[in-house]
Design a protein around this motif. Sequence first.
Motif, PDB file in Angstrom:
ATOM      1  N   HIS A 162     -48.126  -8.428   0.737  1.00  4.78           N
ATOM      2  CA  HIS A 162     -47.477  -9.070   1.165  1.00  4.78           C
ATOM      3  C   HIS A 162     -46.179  -8.260   2.150  1.00  4.78           C
ATOM      4  O   HIS A 162     -45.568  -8.261   2.929  1.00  4.78           O
ATOM      5  CB  HIS A 162     -47.295 -10.636   1.087  1.00  4.78           C
ATOM      6  CG  HIS A 162     -48.368 -11.249   1.225  1.00  4.78           C
ATOM      7  ND1 HIS A 162     -49.427 -11.343   1.580  1.00  4.78           N
ATOM      8  CD2 HIS A 162     -48.292 -12.486   0.243  1.00  4.78           C
ATOM      9  CE1 HIS A 162     -50.218 -12.236   1.345  1.00  4.78           C
ATOM     10  NE2 HIS A 162     -49.556 -12.963   0.495  1.00  4.78           N
ATOM     11  N   PHE A 163     -46.192  -7.129   0.508  1.00  5.90           N
ATOM     12  CA  PHE A 163     -44.741  -6.269   0.775  1.00  5.90           C
ATOM     13  C   PHE A 163     -44.479  -5.372   1.453  1.00  5.90           C
ATOM     14  O   PHE A 163     -44.638  -4.669   2.427  1.00  5.90           O
ATOM     15  CB  PHE A 163     -43.514  -6.747   0.191  1.00  5.90           C
ATOM     16  CG  PHE A 163     -43.310  -8.163   1.038  1.00  5.90           C
ATOM     17  CD1 PHE A 163     -42.347  -8.686   1.068  1.00  5.90           C
ATOM     18  CD2 PHE A 163     -43.608  -9.224  -0.580  1.00  5.90           C
ATOM     19  CE1 PHE A 163     -41.621 -10.398   1.141  1.00  5.90           C
ATOM     20  CE2 PHE A 163     -43.551 -10.075  -0.589  1.00  5.90           C
ATOM     21  CZ  PHE A 163     -42.690 -10.791   0.268  1.00  5.90           C
ATOM     22  N   PRO A 273     -48.401 -28.243   6.727  1.00  4.60           N
ATOM     23  CA  PRO A 273     -47.756 -27.058   8.398  1.00  4.60           C
ATOM     24  C   PRO A 273     -47.336 -25.788   7.216  1.00  4.60           C
ATOM     25  O   PRO A 273     -47.069 -24.976   8.354  1.00  4.60           O
ATOM     26  CB  PRO A 273     -46.714 -27.980   8.633  1.00  4.60           C
ATOM     27  CG  PRO A 273     -46.909 -28.889   7.558  1.00  4.60           C
ATOM     28  CD  PRO A 273     -48.405 -29.159   7.005  1.00  4.60           C
ATOM     29  N   LEU A 274     -47.183 -25.850   5.919  1.00  2.00           N
ATOM     30  CA  LEU A 274     -46.755 -24.404   5.242  1.00  2.00           C
ATOM     31  C   LEU A 274     -47.401 -23.944   5.031  1.00  2.00           C
ATOM     32  O   LEU A 274     -47.873 -22.341   5.447  1.00  2.00           O
ATOM     33  CB  LEU A 274     -46.179 -25.568   4.275  1.00  2.00           C
ATOM     34  CG  LEU A 274     -45.321 -24.036   2.702  1.00  2.00           C
ATOM     35  CD1 LEU A 274     -44.085 -23.256   4.193  1.00  2.00           C
ATOM     36  CD2 LEU A 274     -45.023 -24.307   1.890  1.00  2.00           C
ATOM     37  N   LEU A 275     -49.336 -24.613   4.940  1.00  2.06           N
ATOM     38  CA  LEU A 275     -50.609 -23.531   4.568  1.00  2.06           C
ATOM     39  C   LEU A 275     -50.617 -22.803   6.373  1.00  2.06           C
ATOM     40  O   LEU A 275     -50.853 -21.773   5.906  1.00  2.06           O
ATOM     41  CB  LEU A 275     -51.473 -24.353   4.369  1.00  2.06           C
ATOM     42  CG  LEU A 275     -52.810 -23.780   4.527  1.00  2.06           C
ATOM     43  CD1 LEU A 275     -52.756 -22.830   3.170  1.00  2.06           C
ATOM     44  CD2 LEU A 275     -54.274 -24.304   3.502  1.00  2.06           C
ATOM     45  N   LEU A 276     -50.379 -23.136   6.975  1.00  2.00           N
ATOM     46  CA  LEU A 276     -50.850 -22.856   8.462  1.00  2.00           C
ATOM     47  C   LEU A 276     -49.544 -21.793   8.518  1.00  2.00           C
ATOM     48  O   LEU A 276     -50.087 -20.480   9.335  1.00  2.00           O
ATOM     49  CB  LEU A 276     -50.812 -23.676  10.025  1.00  2.00           C
ATOM     50  CG  LEU A 276     -51.758 -24.927   9.828  1.00  2.00           C
ATOM     51  CD1 LEU A 276     -51.728 -25.645  10.566  1.00  2.00           C
ATOM     52  CD2 LEU A 276     -53.454 -24.411   9.903  1.00  2.00           C
ATOM     53  N   TRP A 281     -48.259 -16.262   8.602  1.00  2.00           N
ATOM     54  CA  TRP A 281     -47.493 -14.839   7.902  1.00  2.00           C
ATOM     55  C   TRP A 281     -48.416 -13.938   7.495  1.00  2.00           C
ATOM     56  O   TRP A 281     -47.626 -12.521   7.605  1.00  2.00           O
ATOM     57  CB  TRP A 281     -46.586 -14.845   7.333  1.00  2.00           C
ATOM     58  CG  TRP A 281     -44.900 -14.300   6.830  1.00  2.00           C
ATOM     59  CD1 TRP A 281     -44.430 -13.823   7.377  1.00  2.00           C
ATOM     60  CD2 TRP A 281     -45.662 -13.565   5.317  1.00  2.00           C
ATOM     61  NE1 TRP A 281     -43.539 -13.122   6.572  1.00  2.00           N
ATOM     62  CE2 TRP A 281     -44.299 -12.438   5.572  1.00  2.00           C
ATOM     63  CE3 TRP A 281     -46.053 -14.342   4.309  1.00  2.00           C
ATOM     64  CZ2 TRP A 281     -44.173 -12.342   4.411  1.00  2.00           C
ATOM     65  CZ3 TRP A 281     -45.886 -13.559   4.118  1.00  2.00           C
ATOM     66  CH2 TRP A 281     -44.321 -12.582   2.927  1.00  2.00           C
ATOM     67  N   ALA A 282     -49.297 -14.521   6.137  1.00  2.00           N
ATOM     68  CA  ALA A 282     -50.108 -13.090   5.484  1.00  2.00           C
ATOM     69  C   ALA A 282     -50.970 -12.635   6.323  1.00  2.00           C
ATOM     70  O   ALA A 282     -51.044 -11.474   6.390  1.00  2.00           O
ATOM     71  CB  ALA A 282     -50.957 -13.699   4.872  1.00  2.00           C
TER      72      ALA A 282
END
Length: 317
Positions: A162-163, A273-276, A281-282
């Motif tokens: 991710h970074f 919503p956090l999963l979406l 983002w990922a």
Amino acid sequence: MRKILSCIALCMTLTACYHHGQQTPDAWDLTEEQLDSISFFTTHHYTQGYNFVVSADTLMLITDESDSVKVIKDDHLVVADISVQPQDSIDSVWVKVARDQLTQGWVRESEMLKSVSPDDPISQFIDFFSNSHLLIFLAFLVVVGAAYGLFRLSRRNAYIVHFRDIASFYPTLLCLLVASSATLYASIQMFGPETWRHFYYHPSLNPFALPPVLGLFLTSVWAIVVAGVAVLIDLYRRLPLGDAILYLAGLAAVCAVNYVVFSLTTLWYIGYPLLLIYVAWALWRCARTGREHYLCGNCGRPLTSKGICPHCGALNE
């Protein structure tokens, strides 16, 4: 004559023999005791002959002589009989369990279920990771340890999912599968507790032998295994051994955080919503950082950024 023969042939084709056969009793013509056993199995998910393992330190059983006998942790028990006592205000269901011919007795179902787990490695694995105190402790330990580990890796300019990612979609896919599986796991426990309880008592690794929602969850678990193998193969091809080990450490930390965060936040509906947001983002980070824009001037291998080539050690500016 030809017309008569044609009519006879037509009548023969429209008739058939019927054999009544021997009359047999209905397959569902069961005794009242058998019907009670099926009804109990439907609601309690176990019946006579089911095997348990004692998970508590001790469990006291009342023998037929109104005496008591003790079984200890890791003892294997089998359900010998089940009795309903409507006059018992604490628990109307009493279960007779036996360790052997000499060690057997009765215990209230509620007391028994707190002290035993199904005699199956999958069920015991579920029981271990369903412990709320353990989950809270793991959540704190994982978040602190992962934050420290990722900070140290970033200071060493190591590859991190991710970074500072490698040019591969498999690590991102693995993280997304862990997050979605944790969300689905918590959702089943909230909205289908009896479905999960039946799976707990009768686990299977075959997703096609389970109800659709459990089959979907087990499929996601198998997908995690496949994605993990793909990550190992891809890292072996792309990074030296030392960098690959550091990358795997960071990837394991991110997956652990995903499991803890999404399995807990889903219980308060925040996880959906956090999963979406996390998926979007990922994928955005993967598209931005997971590209090989450069080639090493020495060995010609693809690079995601300028600097030291991880393949040959040459400096590219």
